[in-house]
Design a protein around this motif. Structure first.
Motif: not given
Length: 316
Positions: A247-276
């Motif tokens: 719950v903590v990890l999912y909630g924390g990751a969810f929060s960070v992603l939603f708060i910072t997504v406008p500044r992350l240039d997802m179109a260019r950097n989304a592939s980083v998430m494939n390290m999961e």
């Protein structure tokens, strides 16, 4: 995983905040990917100690829903949902519900890394679904990449060894892989609905309604005893730790992603998430003692490489 992907389709407004330097954006996305990986490993720990599947999804979706309600409230978004898209929003919520349940069901039955690798083949299903529903036909290069990913999955699952009788697996293993593939299919449908029917809806509002559907579905399923033992509480301390950590990890990751997504240039950097899946493999080994063979590791790298290349081609 499902919560993060819905962010990719958000369109930044002209007043969007400045983007982070790429190295900062990559670090944030890598941290988020590791948190999501840890969430799946913690879920396996919780399941091994008696935690019900429905309870885990209920707790996870409840935290995500509270976060989204806070974001929507603070940003003062309208929550009026046009009637013409109401049924599509409901379908999106049901697909994410199925994806969450099936992925956790897979995690409970097979090594966590294999469950994630199998579920991460959803880009292939999405491309084929889009084509089947009148969209663009996959190019020859994209088709070759899909075959490359499937070849990697065959190695990751060690199908040659299984079919040749050198590796013994149980019916539970096959069921876990089936659940992972179903999770991938549900996620591909969710993406198609998001991109083709709900793209005009604000991302935070869309995700909030999606989590409302997931949460309500879990409550109904729990009270209706749809899945026997699905709402069972952990039977040992490790189970409570696993439930709390997921719950903590999912909630924390969810929060960070939603708060910072406008500044992350997802179109260019989304592939980083494939390290999961890679992080999941490491955490699964250290925490759960789960090991996969060298050929499975090679297959996993092939799958991840193919998905990264496919993602970069689409975002180029």
């Amino acid at each position: 995983m499902s919560a993060t992907k819905s962010l990719h389709s958000q369109v930044l407004s002209p007043t969007a905040p400045p983007l982070f330097p790429r190295q900062i954006a990559v670090m944030i996305l890598a941290l988020v990917a590791c948190c999501f990986a840890g969430n799946h490993v913690a879920a396996r720990l919780a399941f091994e100690n008696g935690t019900g599947l429905l309870l885990a999804v209920l707790c996870r979706s409840g935290v995500a829903l509270l976060i989204l309600i806070s974001i929507v409230t603070l940003q003062r978004h309208s929550i009026r949902l046009p009637k013409r898209i109401g049924r599509w929003q409901l379908l999106l919520g049901l697909m994410i519900t199925i994806q969450s349940l099936c992925l956790y069901s897979a995690v409970a039955r097979v090594p966590v890394a294999l469950a994630l690798l199998t579920a991460n083949t959803f880009p292939i299903m999405l491309a084929l679904l889009t084509w089947a529903l009148g969209g663009r036909r996959p190019t020859l290069k994209s088709s070759a990449l899909m075959l490359f990913i499937l070849f990697g999955l065959v190695l990751a699952l060690d199908l040659p060894g299984i079919l040749g009788g050198e590796v013994a697996v149980t019916a539970t293993w096959w069921l876990g892989i089936a659940f992972a593939l179903t999770a991938a299919l549900a996620l591909s449908v969710a993406f198609w609905v998001t991109d083709h029917k709900l793209a005009a809806l604000n991302g935070s509002v869309r995700s909030m309604f999606t989590m409302v559907v997931v949460f309500i579905a879990m409550v109904i399923a729990g009270f209706g005893d749809v899945l026997p033992g699905g709402m069972a509480f952990p039977q040992a301390t490790q189970g409570w730790i696993g439930l709390g950590v997921l719950v903590v990890l999912y909630g924390g990751a969810f929060s960070v992603l939603f708060i910072t997504v406008p500044r992350l240039d997802m179109a260019r950097n989304a592939s980083v998430m494939n390290m999961e899946p890679i992080a999941t493999l490491l955490f699964g080994w250290v925490i759960l003692g789960q090991m996969i063979s060298p050929i499975q590791m090679v297959g996993g790298l092939v799958v991840i490489s193919g998905i990264v290349i496919l993602t970069l081609r689409k975002s180029a």
